[in-house]
Motif scaffolding. Structure first.
Motif, short mmCIF file in Angstrom:
data_model
loop_
_atom_site.label_atom_id
_atom_site.label_comp_id
_atom_site.label_asym_id
_atom_site.label_seq_id
_atom_site.Cartn_x
_atom_site.Cartn_y
_atom_site.Cartn_z
N HIS A 1 10.07 -2.91 -3.24
CA HIS A 1 11.38 -3.51 -3.00
C HIS A 1 12.40 -2.45 -2.60
CE1 HIS A 1 15.10 -5.80 -4.41
NE2 HIS A 1 14.63 -6.44 -3.37
N LYS A 2 12.38 -1.32 -3.29
CA LYS A 2 13.30 -0.23 -2.96
C LYS A 2 13.02 0.30 -1.55
CE LYS A 2 15.22 3.95 -4.98
NZ LYS A 2 16.45 3.41 -5.54
N LEU A 3 11.73 0.46 -1.22
CA LEU A 3 11.34 0.93 0.10
C LEU A 3 11.76 -0.06 1.18
CD1 LEU A 3 9.84 3.18 1.57
CD2 LEU A 3 7.73 1.94 1.16
N ALA A 4 11.61 -1.35 0.92
CA ALA A 4 12.02 -2.37 1.89
C ALA A 4 13.53 -2.35 2.11
CB ALA A 4 11.58 -3.74 1.41
N ARG A 5 14.28 -2.16 1.03
CA ARG A 5 15.75 -2.08 1.18
C ARG A 5 16.15 -0.87 2.00
NH1 ARG A 5 16.20 -3.06 -4.77
NH2 ARG A 5 16.63 -0.85 -4.76
N LEU A 6 15.49 0.27 1.78
CA LEU A 6 15.80 1.48 2.55
C LEU A 6 15.48 1.28 4.03
CD1 LEU A 6 14.47 4.23 0.14
CD2 LEU A 6 16.83 3.89 0.83
N LYS B 1 1.79 -1.28 -14.24
CA LYS B 1 1.62 -0.82 -12.87
C LYS B 1 2.01 -1.85 -11.81
CE LYS B 1 -1.60 1.37 -9.76
NZ LYS B 1 -2.94 1.84 -9.53
N PRO B 2 1.60 -3.12 -11.92
CA PRO B 2 1.98 -4.08 -10.86
C PRO B 2 3.50 -4.24 -10.70
CG PRO B 2 0.21 -4.98 -12.18
CD PRO B 2 0.67 -3.73 -12.86
N LYS B 3 4.21 -4.23 -11.79
CA LYS B 3 5.68 -4.35 -11.71
C LYS B 3 6.29 -3.09 -11.11
CE LYS B 3 6.56 -7.71 -15.30
NZ LYS B 3 7.32 -8.01 -16.51
N ALA B 4 5.75 -1.93 -11.42
CA ALA B 4 6.25 -0.68 -10.86
C ALA B 4 6.00 -0.63 -9.35
CB ALA B 4 5.61 0.51 -11.54
N VAL B 5 4.84 -1.10 -8.91
CA VAL B 5 4.54 -1.15 -7.48
C VAL B 5 5.49 -2.10 -6.78
CG1 VAL B 5 2.81 -1.88 -5.78
CG2 VAL B 5 2.13 -0.47 -7.71
N THR B 6 5.77 -3.23 -7.39
CA THR B 6 6.70 -4.20 -6.80
C THR B 6 8.11 -3.62 -6.72
OG1 THR B 6 5.40 -6.02 -7.68
CG2 THR B 6 7.66 -6.53 -7.03
N ALA B 7 8.54 -2.92 -7.75
CA ALA B 7 9.88 -2.32 -7.75
C ALA B 7 9.99 -1.25 -6.67
CB ALA B 7 10.18 -1.71 -9.12
N MET C 1 0.83 -1.19 0.00
CA MET C 1 0.00 0.00 0.00
C MET C 1 0.87 1.25 0.00
SD MET C 1 -3.23 -1.10 2.44
CE MET C 1 -3.27 0.43 3.25
N ALA C 2 1.98 1.20 0.72
CA ALA C 2 2.85 2.37 0.76
C ALA C 2 3.46 2.65 -0.61
CB ALA C 2 3.95 2.17 1.80
N ALA C 3 3.82 1.60 -1.31
CA ALA C 3 4.40 1.78 -2.64
C ALA C 3 3.37 2.35 -3.61
CB ALA C 3 4.95 0.46 -3.16
N ALA C 4 2.13 1.91 -3.49
CA ALA C 4 1.09 2.42 -4.37
C ALA C 4 0.76 3.88 -4.05
CB ALA C 4 -0.15 1.56 -4.25
N ALA C 5 0.93 4.29 -2.81
CA ALA C 5 0.65 5.67 -2.41
C ALA C 5 1.70 6.64 -2.94
CB ALA C 5 0.57 5.77 -0.90
N LEU C 6 2.79 6.14 -3.45
CA LEU C 6 3.86 7.00 -3.96
C LEU C 6 3.47 7.72 -5.25
CD1 LEU C 6 6.96 4.74 -3.36
CD2 LEU C 6 6.35 6.82 -2.13
#
Length: 50
Positions: A35-40, A26-32, A1-6
């Protein structure tokens, strides 16, 4: 949800999501973005930074 809110966020992660959205569906962009947010978050927690 956080990635989609970006999508409307005026942050660097929001800009990253919009760039990825322009390149892929869109689904691949949300996943990417997720993933970036999780790494941060992982890096912040393991190094004890804000």
């Amino acid at each position: 949800m956080a990635a989609a809110a970006l999508r409307t966020s005026q942050s660097a992660l929001g800009a990253y999501f919009r760039r990825m959205r322009a390149r892929m569906d869109k689904p691949k962009a949300v996943t990417a973005a997720a993933h970036k947010l999780a790494r941060l978050i992982y890096t912040m927690l393991t190094k004890g930074e804000e």
